[in-house]
Design an enzyme around this catalytic site. Sequence first.
Site, mmCIF file in Angstrom:
data_model
loop_
_atom_site.group_PDB
_atom_site.id
_atom_site.type_symbol
_atom_site.label_atom_id
_atom_site.label_comp_id
_atom_site.label_asym_id
_atom_site.label_seq_id
_atom_site.Cartn_x
_atom_site.Cartn_y
_atom_site.Cartn_z
ATOM 1 N N HIS A 1 37.199 68.044 123.051
ATOM 2 C CA HIS A 1 38.541 68.337 123.558
ATOM 3 C C HIS A 1 39.506 67.153 123.442
ATOM 4 O O HIS A 1 40.692 67.290 123.756
ATOM 5 C CB HIS A 1 38.468 68.788 125.022
ATOM 6 C CG HIS A 1 38.167 67.665 125.947
ATOM 7 N ND1 HIS A 1 36.917 67.099 126.048
ATOM 8 C CD2 HIS A 1 38.977 66.986 126.790
ATOM 9 C CE1 HIS A 1 36.951 66.111 126.923
ATOM 10 N NE2 HIS A 1 38.192 66.027 127.393
ATOM 11 N N HIS B 1 44.602 64.593 123.906
ATOM 12 C CA HIS B 1 43.780 65.354 124.849
ATOM 13 C C HIS B 1 44.229 66.812 124.786
ATOM 14 O O HIS B 1 45.307 67.156 125.264
ATOM 15 C CB HIS B 1 43.954 64.800 126.261
ATOM 16 C CG HIS B 1 42.976 65.347 127.231
ATOM 17 N ND1 HIS B 1 43.104 66.599 127.792
ATOM 18 C CD2 HIS B 1 41.844 64.815 127.733
ATOM 19 C CE1 HIS B 1 42.088 66.813 128.613
ATOM 20 N NE2 HIS B 1 41.310 65.743 128.590
#
Length: 158
Positions: free
Chosen positions: A68, A83
Amino acid sequence: MMFSFKKKKQKATVLLSPVTGKCISLEEVPDKVFSTKMMGDGIAFDLEEGTIFAPADGKITFIAETRHAIGMTLVSGVEILIHVGLDTVKLDGKGFNVFVEIGQEIKAGAELLEIDIPLMSAHHLQLITPLIVMSNSTVTPIALEQKVTGGKTAVLTL
């Protein structure tokens, strides 16, 4: 003989948007780690499409086990972190297809990863994606509140 001791101005580093979507200030991110700039300054995006692009030339230095988040060291030496989404770590890597590996040299606009937006939506995850500058660079947003195109629109100068 005369010497000039003037400091040479360093050329500004321009970062491209890592995603297609709306550019928002980091303070608007509904996660205190990002909105209070604990990790560093930057910008965020309300992601609309599933491909994540390199915002500048550099080297991949970090890929989260859960895929992620991706870290890069830019050619200028500045370290950045992308992110993808909030709480997407909970998916334990499901819905993420990474196209790069640690140590790989990449160019601005290169595809880094792809996400499964319907899967993220089914899990009610927010796809707000912060771009964090990990160093003490002066960060100047240049595309706030605008729709931006991943890998093409300039969004920050350092």
